[in-house]
Design an enzyme around this catalytic site. Structure first.
Site, PDB file in Angstrom:
ATOM      1  N   LYS A  91      -5.944  40.365  51.308  1.00 57.51           N
ATOM      2  CA  LYS A  91      -4.680  39.691  51.618  1.00 57.51           C
ATOM      3  C   LYS A  91      -3.836  40.486  52.627  1.00 57.51           C
ATOM      4  O   LYS A  91      -4.114  41.669  52.877  1.00 57.51           O
ATOM      5  CB  LYS A  91      -3.937  39.431  50.309  1.00 57.51           C
ATOM      6  N   TYR A 148      -4.794  26.995  48.099  1.00 58.68           N
ATOM      7  CA  TYR A 148      -4.061  27.109  46.829  1.00 58.68           C
ATOM      8  C   TYR A 148      -3.677  25.748  46.248  1.00 58.68           C
ATOM      9  O   TYR A 148      -2.773  25.678  45.420  1.00 58.68           O
ATOM     10  CB  TYR A 148      -2.820  27.986  47.022  1.00 58.68           C
ATOM     11  N   PHE A 199       5.335  29.444  42.057  1.00 56.00           N
ATOM     12  CA  PHE A 199       4.865  30.471  43.000  1.00 56.00           C
ATOM     13  C   PHE A 199       4.067  29.887  44.174  1.00 56.00           C
ATOM     14  O   PHE A 199       3.626  30.637  45.045  1.00 56.00           O
ATOM     15  CB  PHE A 199       4.047  31.548  42.263  1.00 56.00           C
ATOM     16  N   ARG A 201     -14.480  39.419  40.273  1.00 56.52           N
ATOM     17  CA  ARG A 201     -13.228  39.227  39.521  1.00 56.52           C
ATOM     18  C   ARG A 201     -12.949  40.457  38.642  1.00 56.52           C
ATOM     19  O   ARG A 201     -11.816  40.900  38.524  1.00 56.52           O
ATOM     20  CB  ARG A 201     -13.302  37.975  38.645  1.00 56.52           C
ATOM     21  N   THR A 251      -4.612  39.287  37.604  1.00 56.22           N
ATOM     22  CA  THR A 251      -3.766  38.783  38.697  1.00 56.22           C
ATOM     23  C   THR A 251      -2.544  39.676  38.941  1.00 56.22           C
ATOM     24  O   THR A 251      -2.186  39.943  40.087  1.00 56.22           O
ATOM     25  CB  THR A 251      -3.296  37.348  38.352  1.00 56.22           C
ATOM     26  N   ARG A 263      -6.755  45.834  42.014  1.00 57.91           N
ATOM     27  CA  ARG A 263      -5.326  45.538  41.844  1.00 57.91           C
ATOM     28  C   ARG A 263      -4.623  46.609  41.018  1.00 57.91           C
ATOM     29  O   ARG A 263      -3.478  46.973  41.289  1.00 57.91           O
ATOM     30  CB  ARG A 263      -5.162  44.163  41.195  1.00 57.91           C
ATOM     31  N   ASN A 287      -0.627  41.016  45.558  1.00 56.92           N
ATOM     32  CA  ASN A 287      -1.700  41.532  44.684  1.00 56.92           C
ATOM     33  C   ASN A 287      -3.029  41.786  45.403  1.00 56.92           C
ATOM     34  O   ASN A 287      -4.102  41.715  44.821  1.00 56.92           O
ATOM     35  CB  ASN A 287      -1.859  40.660  43.440  1.00 56.92           C
ATOM     36  N   HIS A 313      -8.136  38.444  46.827  1.00 55.03           N
ATOM     37  CA  HIS A 313      -8.476  37.174  46.172  1.00 55.03           C
ATOM     38  C   HIS A 313      -9.984  37.107  45.970  1.00 55.03           C
ATOM     39  O   HIS A 313     -10.743  37.556  46.823  1.00 55.03           O
ATOM     40  CB  HIS A 313      -8.053  35.988  47.051  1.00 55.03           C
ATOM     41  N   GLU A 369     -14.204  27.035  48.299  1.00 55.63           N
ATOM     42  CA  GLU A 369     -13.538  28.010  49.167  1.00 55.63           C
ATOM     43  C   GLU A 369     -14.445  28.467  50.323  1.00 55.63           C
ATOM     44  O   GLU A 369     -13.976  28.624  51.451  1.00 55.63           O
ATOM     45  CB  GLU A 369     -13.066  29.201  48.333  1.00 55.63           C
TER      46      GLU A 369
HETATM   47  P1  IDP Z   1      -5.865  34.814  40.840  1.00 55.91           P
HETATM   48  O1  IDP Z   1      -5.588  35.163  42.288  1.00 55.91           O
HETATM   49  O2  IDP Z   1      -6.047  36.043  40.002  1.00 55.91           O
HETATM   50  O3  IDP Z   1      -6.981  33.813  40.672  1.00 55.91           O
HETATM   51  P2  IDP Z   1      -3.995  32.640  40.252  1.00 55.91           P
HETATM   52  O4  IDP Z   1      -3.336  32.401  38.934  1.00 55.91           O
HETATM   53  O5  IDP Z   1      -5.078  31.696  40.684  1.00 55.91           O
HETATM   54  O6  IDP Z   1      -4.521  34.145  40.254  1.00 55.91           O
HETATM   55  O7  IDP Z   1      -2.834  32.650  41.344  1.00 55.91           O
HETATM   56  C1  IDP Z   1      -3.134  32.605  42.722  1.00 55.91           C
HETATM   57  C2  IDP Z   1      -2.243  33.581  43.464  1.00 55.91           C
HETATM   58  O8  IDP Z   1      -0.893  33.118  43.422  1.00 55.91           O
HETATM   59  C3  IDP Z   1      -2.185  34.994  42.885  1.00 55.91           C
HETATM   60  O9  IDP Z   1      -3.274  35.803  43.291  1.00 55.91           O
HETATM   61  C4  IDP Z   1      -0.871  35.494  43.454  1.00 55.91           C
HETATM   62  O10 IDP Z   1      -1.007  35.842  44.835  1.00 55.91           O
HETATM   63  C5  IDP Z   1      -0.016  34.240  43.346  1.00 55.91           C
HETATM   64  N1  IDP Z   1       0.707  34.189  42.070  1.00 55.91           N
HETATM   65  C6  IDP Z   1       0.247  33.728  40.882  1.00 55.91           C
HETATM   66  N2  IDP Z   1       1.173  33.809  39.912  1.00 55.91           N
HETATM   67  C7  IDP Z   1       2.270  34.324  40.506  1.00 55.91           C
HETATM   68  C8  IDP Z   1       3.577  34.650  40.032  1.00 55.91           C
HETATM   69  O11 IDP Z   1       3.928  34.484  38.859  1.00 55.91           O
HETATM   70  N3  IDP Z   1       4.448  35.170  40.955  1.00 55.91           N
HETATM   71  C9  IDP Z   1       4.110  35.361  42.245  1.00 55.91           C
HETATM   72  N4  IDP Z   1       2.879  35.069  42.731  1.00 55.91           N
HETATM   73  C10 IDP Z   1       1.975  34.560  41.877  1.00 55.91           C
HETATM   74 MG    MG Z   2      -7.132  31.772  41.121  1.00 53.99          MG
END
Ligand code: IDP
Ligand code: MG
Length: 151
Positions: free
Chosen positions: A11, A51, A59, A87, A93, A104, A114, A117, A128
């Site tokens: 990212k 997304y 978010f 993963r 996350t 992370r 974070n 991805h 994807e």
């Molecule tokens: P993942 O990336 O671990 O699969 P997801 O729940 O699919 O997590 O969320 C996608 C992305 O959205 C996260 O990697 C992060 O960049 C962002 N994100 C998710 N939840 C939050 C939040 O509560 N606050 C800010 N950003 C978030």
């Molecule tokens: Mg995800």
């Protein structure tokens, strides 16, 4: 054990913080094969498609803004059980909750930045990979250590 392909993105924060080499190095050392890779300035349209399952969540907009703010490194990785393996290497996350030893957990500080991805299922990986790469951008080659990464 099934050979799988997964979509991984380094990212914008990680590229800006010069962590791309460190992250790539972890995947390389694990023995995961890079079969496609490019540096991309992500359009709003691509970020929103990527997304789309989060559309409507609080978010969603900030995450689209984050991903389009500066280039990312997009790649397709291949390996035994690669989706779950990647993963696991990434960690949870939220970097505050991700264990030390994960990407992370070691390199990130909060959920909004974070670092990395990785696809979360076979269906997502297929979606994807097709979204980010043309079939001609995915390479086919044999790596010299492959015989040591299977039985
Ligand atoms: P993942 O990336 O671990 O699969 P997801 O729940 O699919 O997590 O969320 C996608 C992305 O959205 C996260 O990697 C992060 O960049 C962002 N994100 C998710 N939840 C939050 C939040 O509560 N606050 C800010 N950003 C978030
Ligand atoms: Mg995800």
């Amino acid at each position: 054990m099934e050979k799988e392909r997964t979509f991984v993105m380094i990212k914008p924060d990680a590229v800006q913080r010069r962590l791309a080499g460190e992250i790539l190095s972890r995947f390389e050392k694990k023995g995961i094969k890079i079969i496609a890779m490019k540096l991309v300035s992500v359009s709003k349209e691509l970020a929103e498609k990527h997304y789309e399952i989060h559309k409507g969540k609080p978010f969603f907009k900030p995450t689209v803004k984050y991903i389009t703010s500066s280039p990312v490194i997009a790649m397709v990785l291949e390996g035994n059980n690669a989706i779950e393996m990647v993963r696991g290497m990434m960690g949870k996350t939220d970097p505050q909750k991700a264990k030390l030893g994960t990407i992370r957990g070691d390199l990130g500080q909060f959920i909004g930045r974070n670092i990395v991805h990785g696809s979360d299922s076979k269906e997502t990986a297929e979606f994807e990979i097709n979204l980010w790469f043309k079939p001609t951008e995915i390479t086919k080659y044999k790596r010299i250590d492959e015989q040591w990464l299977t039985e």
